[in-house]
Enzyme design. Sequence first.
Site, PDB file in Angstrom:
ATOM      1  N   ILE A 245       0.818  -1.214   0.000  1.00 45.21           N
ATOM      2  CA  ILE A 245       0.000   0.000   0.000  1.00 45.21           C
ATOM      3  C   ILE A 245       0.860   1.276   0.000  1.00 45.21           C
ATOM      4  O   ILE A 245       0.461   2.280  -0.600  1.00 45.21           O
ATOM      5  CB  ILE A 245      -0.981  -0.017   1.210  1.00 45.21           C
ATOM      6  CG1 ILE A 245      -2.084   1.018   1.058  1.00 45.21           C
ATOM      7  CG2 ILE A 245      -0.270   0.166   2.528  1.00 45.21           C
ATOM      8  CD1 ILE A 245      -3.197   0.628   0.172  1.00 45.21           C
TER       9      ILE A 245
ATOM     10  N   GLY B 261       1.339  -4.171  10.695  1.00 49.72           N
ATOM     11  CA  GLY B 261       0.698  -4.352   9.394  1.00 49.72           C
ATOM     12  C   GLY B 261       0.704  -3.083   8.554  1.00 49.72           C
ATOM     13  O   GLY B 261       1.711  -2.367   8.468  1.00 49.72           O
ATOM     14  N   VAL B 262      -0.431  -2.792   7.940  1.00 51.02           N
ATOM     15  CA  VAL B 262      -0.584  -1.616   7.080  1.00 51.02           C
ATOM     16  C   VAL B 262      -0.285  -0.338   7.870  1.00 51.02           C
ATOM     17  O   VAL B 262       0.409   0.570   7.388  1.00 51.02           O
ATOM     18  CB  VAL B 262      -2.031  -1.567   6.528  1.00 51.02           C
ATOM     19  CG1 VAL B 262      -2.313  -0.249   5.848  1.00 51.02           C
ATOM     20  CG2 VAL B 262      -2.262  -2.727   5.560  1.00 51.02           C
ATOM     21  N   ASP B 263      -0.820  -0.250   9.062  1.00 50.32           N
ATOM     22  CA  ASP B 263      -0.673   0.948   9.902  1.00 50.32           C
ATOM     23  C   ASP B 263       0.810   1.237  10.162  1.00 50.32           C
ATOM     24  O   ASP B 263       1.280   2.381  10.017  1.00 50.32           O
ATOM     25  CB  ASP B 263      -1.415   0.665  11.224  1.00 50.32           C
ATOM     26  CG  ASP B 263      -1.923   1.921  11.908  1.00 50.32           C
ATOM     27  OD1 ASP B 263      -1.668   3.026  11.392  1.00 50.32           O
ATOM     28  OD2 ASP B 263      -2.578   1.784  12.965  1.00 50.32           O
TER      29      ASP B 263
ATOM     30  N   THR C  29      -8.415  -7.861   7.676  1.00 48.61           N
ATOM     31  CA  THR C  29      -8.079  -9.269   7.396  1.00 48.61           C
ATOM     32  C   THR C  29      -6.730  -9.716   7.961  1.00 48.61           C
ATOM     33  O   THR C  29      -6.316 -10.859   7.745  1.00 48.61           O
ATOM     34  CB  THR C  29      -8.078  -9.564   5.877  1.00 48.61           C
ATOM     35  OG1 THR C  29      -7.012  -8.826   5.259  1.00 48.61           O
ATOM     36  CG2 THR C  29      -9.395  -9.185   5.238  1.00 48.61           C
TER      37      THR C  29
END
Length: 178
Positions: A17, A38-40, A126
């Site tokens: 991302i 994760g993404v954060d 997820t």
Amino acid sequence: MKAKIAGQTLELVEGNIVDQRVDAVVNAANSRLEGGGGVDGAIHRGGGPAIMEETDRLYPDGCPTGSAVISGAGRLPAKHVIHAVGPVWSGGKSGEPELLAGAHRRSLELAVEHGCRSVAFPAISTGVYGYPLELAADVALRTVIAFLKENSRPELVRFVLFGRPAYEAFAAKLEELK
Ligand code: AR6
């Protein structure tokens, strides 16, 4: 994989991302907006401290689950980060689908309000939050498709899936829904 929805593009890619050159990237945040893994973790590491400084100042109370807030993107190639808070999976009978849909819908509303023509989403909930991939793909794609049909904006919505299994789950679902 790409699909045309009411003239707009819905795209699935496998990737990261933080590398996306779009107007807004969506963060899989928590309701305290305090950062995490994760993404954060990747978004705050890549974008630098300006993002957290801004969310601390603008949203001291955080963001409710099922909603989203927007900030600048610091050093990321995107212009904005939309911090969406998905639900923790606890079996599916605690309003998880509605909350996951709400997080996507509010993210898209914020993108449109801020003039974003392109938005990239991760597979919210997820990872750490344990939402089963196939079920999350169903909610995420249905919500985005409905929004694009109703609003004819943004021009591009991209799901950036981390790894082949996540990509395959979203691709199978999009094949069914498009
Ligand atoms: N780019 C794209 N997708 C990614 C990336 C990346 N760089 N990293 C992980 N994924 P998660 P959640 C995938 O855990 O489940 C944080 O600590 C990952 O494989 O990032 O919504 C927050 O602070 C998975 O499919 O988000 C919250 O406390 C998906 O992105 C909590 O985790 C989402 O995984 C939020 O949990």
